[in-house]
Structure formats: structure tokens, C-alpha cells
Motif scaffolding. Structure first.
Motif, PDB file in Angstrom:
ATOM      1  N   ALA A 200       0.830  -1.267  -0.067  1.00 25.73           N
ATOM      2  CA  ALA A 200       0.148   0.046   0.047  1.00 25.73           C
ATOM      3  C   ALA A 200       0.873   1.328  -0.104  1.00 25.73           C
ATOM      4  O   ALA A 200       0.468   2.280  -0.427  1.00 25.73           O
ATOM      5  N   ALA A 201       1.967   1.230   0.479  1.00 24.09           N
ATOM      6  CA  ALA A 201       2.934   2.196   0.554  1.00 24.09           C
ATOM      7  C   ALA A 201       4.326   1.738   0.773  1.00 24.09           C
ATOM      8  O   ALA A 201       4.719   0.497   1.494  1.00 24.09           O
ATOM      9  N   GLU A 202       5.447   2.649   0.404  1.00 25.29           N
ATOM     10  CA  GLU A 202       6.691   2.388   0.948  1.00 25.29           C
ATOM     11  C   GLU A 202       7.382   3.178   2.056  1.00 25.29           C
ATOM     12  O   GLU A 202       7.186   4.336   1.737  1.00 25.29           O
ATOM     13  N   ILE A 203       8.020   2.711   2.815  1.00 28.99           N
ATOM     14  CA  ILE A 203       8.329   3.755   3.889  1.00 28.99           C
ATOM     15  C   ILE A 203       9.888   3.413   4.243  1.00 28.99           C
ATOM     16  O   ILE A 203      10.260   2.252   3.813  1.00 28.99           O
ATOM     17  N   SER A 204      10.588   4.616   4.912  1.00 28.31           N
ATOM     18  CA  SER A 204      11.781   4.068   5.385  1.00 28.31           C
ATOM     19  C   SER A 204      11.990   4.729   6.839  1.00 28.31           C
ATOM     20  O   SER A 204      11.276   5.596   7.258  1.00 28.31           O
ATOM     21  N   LEU A 239       0.595   7.050   8.706  1.00 31.10           N
ATOM     22  CA  LEU A 239       0.915   5.789   8.878  1.00 31.10           C
ATOM     23  C   LEU A 239      -0.287   5.737  10.286  1.00 31.10           C
ATOM     24  O   LEU A 239      -0.342   6.523  11.099  1.00 31.10           O
ATOM     25  N   SER A 240      -0.577   4.347  10.572  1.00 29.16           N
ATOM     26  CA  SER A 240      -1.241   4.283  12.148  1.00 29.16           C
ATOM     27  C   SER A 240       0.030   4.425  13.111  1.00 29.16           C
ATOM     28  O   SER A 240       1.169   4.094  12.658  1.00 29.16           O
ATOM     29  N   ALA A 241      -0.228   4.850  14.235  1.00 27.98           N
ATOM     30  CA  ALA A 241       0.760   4.808  15.169  1.00 27.98           C
ATOM     31  C   ALA A 241       1.427   3.600  15.467  1.00 27.98           C
ATOM     32  O   ALA A 241       2.666   3.442  15.712  1.00 27.98           O
ATOM     33  N   THR A 242       0.744   2.447  15.517  1.00 29.40           N
ATOM     34  CA  THR A 242       1.199   1.207  15.614  1.00 29.40           C
ATOM     35  C   THR A 242       2.318   0.681  14.561  1.00 29.40           C
ATOM     36  O   THR A 242       3.417   0.466  14.847  1.00 29.40           O
ATOM     37  N   THR A 243       1.839   1.302  13.248  1.00 27.07           N
ATOM     38  CA  THR A 243       2.931   0.630  12.217  1.00 27.07           C
ATOM     39  C   THR A 243       4.090   1.591  12.262  1.00 27.07           C
ATOM     40  O   THR A 243       5.179   1.156  12.091  1.00 27.07           O
ATOM     41  N   ALA A 244       3.955   2.930  12.475  1.00 26.54           N
ATOM     42  CA  ALA A 244       5.079   3.881  12.664  1.00 26.54           C
ATOM     43  C   ALA A 244       5.976   3.272  13.712  1.00 26.54           C
ATOM     44  O   ALA A 244       6.970   3.176  13.506  1.00 26.54           O
ATOM     45  N   ALA A 245       5.277   2.977  14.827  1.00 26.45           N
ATOM     46  CA  ALA A 245       6.440   2.667  15.965  1.00 26.45           C
ATOM     47  C   ALA A 245       7.042   1.263  15.450  1.00 26.45           C
ATOM     48  O   ALA A 245       8.162   1.247  15.899  1.00 26.45           O
ATOM     49  N   ASP A 273      -3.075  -4.170   5.264  1.00 24.67           N
ATOM     50  CA  ASP A 273      -3.395  -4.213   6.602  1.00 24.67           C
ATOM     51  C   ASP A 273      -2.578  -3.663   7.842  1.00 24.67           C
ATOM     52  O   ASP A 273      -2.681  -3.737   9.003  1.00 24.67           O
ATOM     53  N   GLY A 274      -1.677  -2.922   7.176  1.00 21.62           N
ATOM     54  CA  GLY A 274      -0.747  -1.996   7.954  1.00 21.62           C
ATOM     55  C   GLY A 274       0.616  -2.917   8.516  1.00 21.62           C
ATOM     56  O   GLY A 274       1.259  -2.259   9.084  1.00 21.62           O
ATOM     57  N   SER A 275       0.716  -4.280   8.127  1.00 26.51           N
ATOM     58  CA  SER A 275       1.737  -4.942   8.553  1.00 26.51           C
ATOM     59  C   SER A 275       2.980  -4.592   7.654  1.00 26.51           C
ATOM     60  O   SER A 275       2.639  -3.855   6.661  1.00 26.51           O
ATOM     61  N   LEU A 276       4.090  -4.697   7.949  1.00 25.63           N
ATOM     62  CA  LEU A 276       5.211  -4.322   7.397  1.00 25.63           C
ATOM     63  C   LEU A 276       6.339  -5.430   6.968  1.00 25.63           C
ATOM     64  O   LEU A 276       6.437  -6.678   7.679  1.00 25.63           O
ATOM     65  N   LEU A 277       6.935  -5.366   5.858  1.00 26.19           N
ATOM     66  CA  LEU A 277       7.937  -6.389   5.406  1.00 26.19           C
ATOM     67  C   LEU A 277       9.040  -5.424   4.985  1.00 26.19           C
ATOM     68  O   LEU A 277       9.151  -4.606   4.164  1.00 26.19           O
ATOM     69  N   GLY A 278      10.215  -6.029   5.313  1.00 24.29           N
ATOM     70  CA  GLY A 278      11.714  -5.318   5.228  1.00 24.29           C
ATOM     71  C   GLY A 278      11.984  -5.488   3.673  1.00 24.29           C
ATOM     72  O   GLY A 278      11.779  -6.646   3.148  1.00 24.29           O
TER      73      GLY A 278
END
Ligand SMILES: Nc1ncnc2c1ncn2[C@@H]1O[C@H](COP(=O)(O)OP(=O)(O)O)[C@@H](O)[C@H]1O
Ligand SMILES: [Mg+2]
Length: 385
Positions: A200-204, A239-245, A273-278
Motif C-alpha cells: 500500500a505504501a513504501e516507507i523508510s 501511518l497508524s501509530a502502531t505501524t510507525a512505531a 493491513d498495516g503490517s510491514l515487510l523489510g
């Protein structure tokens, strides 16, 4: 006072580098340039080693060595002339590291670079440090590739394990018939097949870690690419606070697992769903951290210098929201005059000799009041950029 008197404890770098000490930077690009500018503000000199004369880093450094990375004699002279060596790119040839490491303290260390140079080692490391990654397989020949496709499914992304950047050295496989031409184009280099992540998005997230083990983590940012090159970073990521943290936590965990001294950027995919993959790790200041130059009390470059010099880290606190636009040639050159005229935009130029297409020439940061970015759509966030 002479340099000797003020340079402090430098043999083996057991203490902080004193005023007037010299930081050696391997690589002549903009990341070294901005590190050298931050170093100067803290009272250090920088000595840039790079193959090209008049490189962006050399233009702002106290000393320069123009030589190939394979030139053992020049590397030895460089090591003798500096108190500590750092890197502005991770793909430092193994032979160069083998020459430098016994001669000067290297920060980050050789092992960090070894891991981050190789996508297979990097993926393995991410997973062991508790950062989930998409399924992947090593690919050495066409039989491996067939097996990997059977295991992972399509679409998938075939990448060279080494020396990829800005999307180079990779191919998206959508149908079985994409496999053979992609393999032919990218082999005989070792390859990796990764599941295609429907992000859904790319972050760093960028983290600094000092010689004392202290870490300073910046807010995660959202990155948008154009032609596989970073175009925009939105700080903070919406992002949600949970994902950002979680992003920040992952970055800090990696810095600890790597025993990093310096700065690293962790690129992550955000799933719907807000989960992250490296995705990947860059053990150096990163393009997606340029917003910190104007929106934080201490930039990623200052933190890098502080870590490498053995100083205490500064706070990574953000005092403004920010949007960073990369100025990529040739369009970035055309944008420059209007950026100079616009209040609230802070322009940065790298001094490259040519504005070739696809080259990063500079960047511009737009500052916004703290906490205001989340309410803006992209068009409003990008005003003036
Ligand atoms: N497994 C993947 N699934 C979906 N998109 C991907 C995947 N791997 C890479 N990409 C896309 O390609 C871009 C570049 O890939 P990356 O692995 O970060 O290589 P580099 O930045 O070194 O060129 C990513 O930012 C992302 O947009
Ligand atoms: Mg990347």
C-alpha cells in the motif's frame, strides 16, 4: 593551538575525535558532501577519497585523494592521513576494505558493509533480527529459477544480489514466459527471486547508533518513486501509530544486531493491513532522510558524523513536518529557479558537473507546521515543490 594538541584520543579511536580531527570519507557523491558539511560545523575536517576529481564531496572537503578504489598505495596514504574512515556508499569493493580496515578505524565496520552488499545475506539478516521479509530464494541457474517460481509463485521480482540501485539490476516477472529473458539479461551474476509485494505504501526509517550503543531513531517517512528513483518523501509517513512505531523499532533492532556505528536506513513495504515487510538496508545516510536537514534539530548527516567521531548522538526529534522532493536531471534543473523564489522551501544543490537524465542534482524540503501533514492530500502537501 595545533591540530595535534586538539585532536584528542585518536589512536584506535578509543575516545571522541577532538576538534580539528580528520574524517576520511570513501566516495565523492552528495551523501559524502552533506556529511562533510555537517562535519565542518562540528569542527572536523574531511578528506574525500574518490575516483573522480571535483566530485560533490571534494568541493566541500579540506582534502581530497583522486584515485581508483583499487589503488593500494593511495588507500594507505589516505588511511594514514585520517583519524577514522567512513563510507558514503555500501558497495565498497572487498579489496578496498581489506586494505583500509587494518590501517584505520572503519565506521561502520567491514561486516556491516559485507551484509548490506549482498541481498541474500541482507534478507537472512533481516529475518534473524526479527524483521519479516517476503518469501525469497537464491537463484544461480535456470533450474533454481524454475524451482523458485514454483515455490514463490508469480508475480515475483528477480534481482541481482549485488550492486543494484535505483531499480537497476531487477525485473518483474508477471508470466512464466518472462523468466527466461529476465534471467538472460541479469545473469551470470548471482540472483535472488522475491515474491512481489502488493504494498500500500513504501516507507523508510533512519536510525543512528553511537559508539556507546545509544540509538536515535527518526520518524518513519513515506517514499514515492518515479522511474524507480526516489521522487518524494513525506515526513512523517501517514501511518497508524502502531505501524510507525513498528518501523522505528525494526530499524533500532537492526542497528543493534549489526553493532552499527553510524546511520542506517531500513526500507519497508507497508501492506494493506498495516503490517510491514523489510526490503533493504542502507548502512549510511539515505536519500529518504534528507528532510531531517531542515525539519529536525540534528540531521541524519550530523548524527552520522557524531557516531563516526565517537560523540554523543543528538536528539532525532522532528520540529516540523516536511516534504522532500528530489531534483533529478534534467527536470530538477528547470525547477531550481522557482524553488529559490518560494518562501518555505529550502533548496539544496549538489554541485554535479552535468545534469544528465536520471541523476540526482539536489533536493528541496518544504517545511510544514508540526502535525499538519496528515490532514493534507498530496497536491496540498506539494505546493511550491
Ligand atoms: N519484492 C518487491 N515487490 C514489489 N515491489 C518491489 C519489490 N522489490 C522492489 N520493488 C520496487 O522496486 C524498488 C527498488 O527496489 P529495491 O530492492 O529497493 O532496489 P534498489 O533501491 O536498490 O534499486 C522498490 O522501492 C519497490 O518500489
Ligand atoms: Mg531500495
Amino acid at each position: 593551538m595545533t591540530t595535534q594538541v586538539t585532536a584528542g584520543t585518536v589512536a584506535g579511536m578509543t575516545g571522541p575525535l577532538g576538534h580539528g580531527g580528520t574524517i576520511g570519507i570513501l566516495g565523492g557523491g552528495q551523501l559524502g558532501r552533506m556529511s562533510a558539511m555537517a562535519a565542518a560545523r562540528l569542527g572536523y575536517r574531511c578528506h574525500v577519497f574518490a575516483p573522480d576529481a571535483d566530485s560533490p564531496g571534494m568541493q566541500v572537503a579540506a582534502a581530497a585523494t583522486v584515485a581508483p578504489f583499487e589503488d593500494a598505495a593511495a588507500l594507505a596514504r589516505f588511511a594514514a592521513a585520517v583519524d577514522v574512515v567512513t563510507f558514503e556508499f555500501e558497495n565498497v569493493p572487498a579489496g578496498t576494505l581489506a586494505i583500509l580496515a587494518p590501517l584505520a578505524p572503519c565506521r561502520p565496520g567491514v561486516e556491516v558493509l559485507r551484509i548490506c552488499q549482498d541481498r541474500l545475506l541482507e534478507k537472512d539478516f533481516l529475518a534473524r533480527a526479527g524483521v519479516p521479509v517476503a518469501p525469497w530464494r537464491a537463484v544461480h541457474d535456470e533450474a533454481d529459477l524454475a524451482g523458485a517460481i514454483a515455490a514463490i509463485g508469480l508475480p515475483a521480482v528477480l534481482k541481482t544480489t549485488r550492486l543494484g540501485y535505483d531499480g537497476r539490476g531487477q525485473a518483474v516477472l508477471r508470466r512464466p514466459e518472462d523468466a527466461a529473458p529476465a534471467f538472460a539479461r541479469l545473469s551470470p551474476r548471482p540472483l535472488i527471486l522475491e515474491a512481489f509485494v502488493p504494498f500500500a505504501a513504501e516507507i523508510s526509517a533512519i536510525v543512528a547508533r553511537g559508539t556507546d550503543g545509544a540509538v536515535a531513531v527518526y520518524d518513519a517517512v513515506e517514499n514515492q518513486h518515479r522511474d524507480h528513483i526516489l521522487d518524494l518523501s513525506f515526513a512523517p509517513a501517514r501511518l497508524s501509530a502502531t505501524t510507525a512505531a513498528a518501523a522505528r523499532r525494526h530499524a533500532a533492532a537492526l542497528a543493534e544486531s549489526l553493532d552499527l556505528v553510524g546511520v542506517l536506513a531500513l526500507e519497508l513495504f507497508v501492506l494493506p493491513d498495516g503490517s510491514l515487510l523489510g526490503n533493504e538496508i542502507a548502512p549510511r545516510p539515505h536519500n529518504s532522510g534528507h528532510w531531517t536537514m531542515d525539519a529536525c534539530a540534528a540531521s541524519q548527516f550530523e548524527q552520522h558524523v557524531r557516531a563516526v567521531a565517537g560523540l554523543p548522538l543528538a536528539s532525532a526529534e522532528r520540529h516540523h513536518d516536511a516534504v522532500m522532493r528530489n531534483l533529478v536531471g534534467p527536470a530538477g534543473l528547470e525547477l531550481w529557479p522557482s524553488l529559490l523564489k518560494t518562501q518555505g522551501i529550502i533548496p539544496h544543490w549538489y554541485g554535479k558537473a552535468e545534469a544528465r537524465p536520471g541523476r540526482k542534482l539536489g533536493h528541496a524540503n518544504r517545511l510544514l507546521p508540526l502535525g499538519s501533514l496528515r490532514a493534507l492530500d498530496d497536491a496540498a502537501a506539494l505546493q511550491g515543490l
